[in-house]
Design a protein around this motif. Structure first.
Motif, mmCIF file in Angstrom:
data_model
loop_
_atom_site.group_PDB
_atom_site.id
_atom_site.type_symbol
_atom_site.label_atom_id
_atom_site.label_comp_id
_atom_site.label_asym_id
_atom_site.label_seq_id
_atom_site.Cartn_x
_atom_site.Cartn_y
_atom_site.Cartn_z
ATOM 1 N N CYS A 680 0.667 -1.049 -0.180
ATOM 2 C CA CYS A 680 -0.230 -0.146 -0.056
ATOM 3 C C CYS A 680 1.054 1.267 -0.239
ATOM 4 N N GLY A 681 2.092 1.382 0.848
ATOM 5 C CA GLY A 681 2.902 2.178 0.780
ATOM 6 C C GLY A 681 3.322 2.818 -0.557
ATOM 7 N N LEU A 682 3.729 1.959 -1.506
ATOM 8 C CA LEU A 682 4.404 2.335 -2.737
ATOM 9 C C LEU A 682 3.192 2.488 -3.576
ATOM 10 N N LEU A 683 2.088 1.879 -3.400
ATOM 11 C CA LEU A 683 0.998 2.292 -4.518
ATOM 12 C C LEU A 683 0.411 3.854 -4.003
ATOM 13 N N SER A 684 0.532 4.251 -2.740
ATOM 14 C CA SER A 684 0.318 5.568 -2.142
ATOM 15 C C SER A 684 1.180 6.591 -3.086
ATOM 16 N N VAL A 685 2.460 6.345 -2.992
ATOM 17 C CA VAL A 685 3.360 7.034 -3.530
ATOM 18 C C VAL A 685 3.154 7.254 -4.889
ATOM 19 N N PHE A 686 2.573 6.287 -5.603
ATOM 20 C CA PHE A 686 2.460 6.437 -7.135
ATOM 21 C C PHE A 686 1.175 7.168 -7.456
ATOM 22 N N HIS A 687 0.053 6.985 -6.417
ATOM 23 C CA HIS A 687 -0.998 7.956 -6.526
ATOM 24 C C HIS A 687 -0.678 9.311 -6.616
ATOM 25 N N VAL A 688 -0.119 9.589 -5.426
ATOM 26 C CA VAL A 688 0.364 11.217 -5.174
ATOM 27 C C VAL A 688 1.154 11.655 -6.223
#
Length: 943
Positions: A680-688
């Motif tokens: 989830c942390g990696l995906l959050s970075v990519f969403h932002v």
């Protein structure tokens, strides 16, 4: 050895392709050294595993000895024995535990029965106590095996195998010390003596030459006959004499034919052939490898010792051909590896020396047939050596001859054909066909018993087929063919669980890449067809296939190959990106580069993601994480060119909107597919980062059109207001919707993503205050674009604070409402100033307005009204702090009246300022007295 020789050949081919002149020497040396390092590394790892295995077995043996005694323990009252500082014999220690040993066995009977019993066994009192408790009756016969089982048995260590140098020294030592060394040394001395005698007699003119040759031949025949008579004598006496006689006959016939022309060449070779057959027959009949070695060595040394310096290579090679036929005849009956090696070394060392010193291109026709004949002879010898071994599962192969022969032969062939264009390529292809054909023939009959020989020939065939490509084609097709071949080798190695083909495939793929890079990568005149696009495509596909194979057959690879799966995936992806970039740069107009590259990146990622789902290869889908960084780098590069160089580049240029829409669709589709796979942390970075990148594209587009349309002032302010507010309002609306990704990542879309928009909107509000708001249309205070936009900013900030955006809900209450109040106060003042500028003509410049008495009058009245409103609200809400804020504002008005407004003496504006402000203060005093202080008790109860 097989691995060492194969990659030495590969190194020679690569060295010749890269370094050209004598480059095969450098490449062969590098291939030899690299392979040797890998072999040493594997040996060290294998020894470490063996040591760990031996330690584990030793521990298991100790546990197996101790466990039975521990399991048979019966709770019996132990006998307490006082410890003694002196060593007590075993019999007395057993007696203390209630056990009596039988009478001691004499040493002779002890050795005969192979049973070791001693009164001084290294056994502790605790073990004796266990034995006593485990024994119901003190019977010595039952205790004796248990005691013997406790003995330590040291494990014998296998002696290390000697290296080739030690083997050679040991052989020479045995040759001159075992059997009958005096006879052997004497025969060697006599051989050299006969050679020197013949040469001396020739130089001095002593006796007719025919007589001298006949005398030497008679002595040689006598030695052979005497040796046959004494063949049964111990120490190999007869074999030594026969060997010396055969060598002398070689010398005599060769000298008579070549040095003195006493007989025709045909007759000389007929005699030599008879001598060779005679020596081979004697060696086979007596099963004497030593005789064959001496006869062969003497034959090879004969032309060297009797050389007249004429350089007749045809005669020399013909003579050696006859000798090698004799070796082949012996190999038909005997598996004498040393004899094969002696003939091989003599033949190719002497021919190589002649080639270096004497060969010229015009001698090709008289040299090539002998090289082919020597190669065919020793290829047959290597096959016979393996076929004559006893049948087993693997078969025995003379690896040195099997792999050394093609290395040496191809090296000599290189020297013969270096002046031709395709000669080496044809030679390599023919060698490949020969070895593959031999492997196919042997496979049909000896598949189970001679697998090693068959696989060796297959490896050599593949190696020479690989060398054919760079020797015949250019770097482009060489790289492509090697890449495909490397993929096939790795696939075979993984299917058969063999590291050798896999290692060869890795090296071959590296060689393919190096071949293309050294040649230089460029695009041709025709898109996709000409140039290096096809080679790059094949390199990329082969690397991706290798990654897929390593992932699918991960259990068949070792731990060193595990990182290669991800590494080859990245390499394949980079090759593909390079191929597409080169083609777009060369064949697409400059203004279309940006959208074309974005579309290329997007479609590539989409295709690989779909392929990963099709073949169930989740690692391939991670290529999607490259899409955003690649597009960001491309956008920054083009924006920098437009900013500093002056290129007219903007996101919607050409089919830019189509490319960006495709990017957005593929990017968010990829993030949606990864929601249950990646962290989830990696995906959050990519969403932002994706949202911020889209915002930056909007601002890039706005800046371009602002300059293109020459929009300044109010128009520019309204344009940037729309660019900031539209995405922010969309986020404010969608954040509470139960849809992806807002529901799955609420913190990102509520706090991080809108943060730059909120900050930008605050900066825009401050900057917009510098604009007068004048447009070409009519003007009304508040009801004009700029005033309304700033009012919308106030509403957006108020809503964001209420909903807790960007963490504002956790800020102190005073700070939250203070920011809104400050912005609202600034907005009211700006609205007033713009109205004064429009209706009175006062210039909308800070220092001009500050000096205007009309502006000062209006500000004083406005501030007093604001103070009235604030203090009245404080009375209603009973907020003493709010009343103090209004009082402070009122004090600021008074300060301005007596410092600034008073300078306008005699003006109507000053009079109005003082009268209106005074009246408002009276109204404030009547309507909004200061709220009473909250008592501590009341405050506690309210809390």
């Amino acid at each position: 050895m097989a691995l060492l020789i194969i990659f030495t050949i590969v190194g020679m081919g690569l060295g010749e392709a890269v370094f050209y002149n004598n480059g095969w020497i450098i490449g062969g040396a590098l291939g030899f050294l690299i392979t040797k390092i890998f072999q040493m590394t594997g040996t060290i790892n294998r020894l470490e595993r063996d040591v760990k295995l031996l330690q584990t077995q030793a521990q298991k043996e100790v546990q197996s000895v101790q466990q039975p005694a521990a399991q048979s323990v019966v709770p019996v009252t132990p006998v307490v024995v006082e410890p003694s500082p002196q060593k007590i014999p075993l019999a007395e220690r057993l007696k203390a535990h209630g056990i009596e040993l039988p009478p001691e066995v004499p040493p002779a009977e002890l050795s005969a029965s192979n049973t070791v019993t001693s009164n001084e066994l290294p056994i502790s009192d605790a073990e004796l106590e266990n034995l006593a408790m485990a024994t119901a009756q003190p019977v010595a016969e039952q205790i004796k095996p248990a005691i013997a089982s406790v003995q330590y048995k040291p494990q014998e260590r296998a002696p290390a195998e000697p290296n080739p140098i030690e083997k050679g020294i040991a052989y020479l030592n045995r040759f001159f010390t075992e059997g009958n060394p005096i006879v052997r040394i004497g025969m060697v001395v006599m051989f050299f003596g006969l050679s020197f005698l013949v040469k001396y007699a020739s130089n001095q003119g002593m006796l007719p030459i025919e007589l001298r040759m006949a005398a030497v031949a008679a002595v040689a025949i006598a030695l052979i006959g005497l040796g046959w008579k004494t063949r049964a004598k111990e120490g190999g006496y007869g074999l030594v004499l026969q060997g010396g006689g055969i060598a002398a006959l070689y010398l005599t016939v060769f000298a008579a034919a070549k040095m003195y022309s006493l007989m025709p060449t045909g007759a000389a070779f007929a005699l030599m052939f008879i001598i060779v057959m005679l020596g081979a027959a004697l060696a086979v009949l007596q099963n004497a490898q030593v005789l064959a070695l001496m006869a062969t060595a003497g034959g090879f040394l004969a032309p060297i010792l009797t050389s007249d310096g004429s350089g007749n290579h045809v005669g020399l090679f013909s003579f050696y051909l006859v000798l090698n036929i004799g070796i082949l005849a012996i190999a038909w009956f005997k598996t004498w590896r040393l004899l094969n090696w002696v003939g091989f070394v003599f033949t190719f060392v002497i021919t190589s020396a002649w080639g270096v010193l004497k060969y010229e291109p015009h001698l090709y026709a008289s040299t090539q047939p002998f090289l082919l004949a020597f190669f065919a002879l020793y290829l047959t010898v290597s096959i016979l050596f393996s076929l004559k071994q006893p049948p087993n599962l693997k078969g025995l192969v003379d690896g040195s001859l099997t792999f050394g022969l093609p290395i040496v032969a191809f090296g000599l062939q290189t020297a013969l054909l270096k002046h031709t264009e395709y000669g080496l390529a044809i030679s390599a292809l023919i060698l490949s066909a020969i070895y593959i054909l031999l492997a196919r023939v042997l496979w049909a009959k000896y598949q189970t018993t001679h697998r090693v020989l068959i696989e060796s020939f297959i490896a050599l065939g593949v190696t020479f087929a690989t060398l054919t490509i760079p020797l015949a084609l250019d770097a482009q097709w060489t790289s492509a063919t090697w890449a495909l071949e490397a993929t096939g080798l790795i696939w075979v190695g993984l299917r058969q669980q063999r590291f050798l083909p896999r290692f060869a495939g890795y090296l071959l793929h590296i060689a393919a890449a190096c071949s293309l890079v050294i040649h230089g990568v460029d695009a041709g005149a025709i898109p996709l067809i000409a140039g290096d696009f096809i080679s790059l495509l094949i390199l990329a596909a082969s690397a991706l296939c290798i990654s897929y194979l390593l992932t699918r057959f991960a259990e068949h690879s070792n731990r060193f190959e595990k990182p290669l799966a991800q590494l080859t995936l990245i390499i394949g992806w980079l090759w593909w990106l390079l191929a597409g970039y080169i083609e777009i740069e060369a064949h697409v107009p400059g203004e279309q580069h940006f959208p074309s590259l974005i579309l290329f990146f997007t479609l590539s990622v989409a295709a690989l993601v779909l392929l990963s789902a099709k073949v169930q290869w989740p690692q391939l889908a991670r290529v999607g994480f490259w899409l955003l960084p690649l597009t960001c780098i491309l956008a920054m590069s083009n924006f920098g060119e437009g900013l500093f160089i002056g290129y007219d580049v903007y996101p919607s240029q050409g089919w830019g909107l189509l490319a960006l829409l495709a990017f957005v669709g593929v990017q968010y589709r990829f993030l949606w597919r990864q929601r249950e796979i990646s962290s989830c942390g990696l995906l959050s970075v990519f969403h932002v980062l994706t949202a911020w990148f889209l915002f930056s594209l909007v601002y890039w587009e706005a800046s371009y059109w602002q300059n293109e349309l020459q929009w300044y002032g109010t128009r520019a302010a309204v344009l940037w207001f729309a660019c900031l507010v539209v995405p922010l309002v969309a986020l404010l609306y969608l954040i509470n919707k139960p849809i992806w990704p807002f529901a799955q990542y609420p913190a990102d879309y509520k706090n991080l993503i809108p943060a730059p928009l909120m900050f930008g909107l605050l900066l825009w509000f401050i900057y917009a205050c510098h604009y007068s708001g004048i447009t070409d249309q009519f003007y009304l205070p508040i009801l004009n674009p700029l005033d309304l936009a700033q009012a919308a900013v106030l509403l957006i900030f108020a809503y964001a604070i209420k909903r807790g955006f960007i963490g504002l809900h956790s800020a102190p209450v005073e700070l939250r409402y203070g920011v809104i109040g400050l912005l609202g106060f600034a907005w009211i003042n700006v609205v007033l100033l713009r109205a004064i500028h429009h209706y009175t003509g006062v210039e909308y410049v800070s220092h001009v307005m500050w000096d205007s008495i009309v502006v000062q009058m209006a500000l004083s009245i406005l501030w007093a009204i604001c103070a009235l409103v604030i203090m009245n609200l404080s009375r209603r809400w009973q907020e003493r702090k709010l009343w103090m804020l209004g009082a402070g504002l009122l004090g600021l008005v008074l300060l301005k009246l007596f410092t600034k407004d008073l300078t306008g003496t005699g003006t109507l504006a000053r009079i109005i300022s003082f009268m209106v402000v005074g009246g408002l203060m009276l109204l404030i005093g009547y309507l909004s007295p200061i709220p009473a202080k909250v008592k501590p008790a009341e405050q506690d109860s309210s809390d």
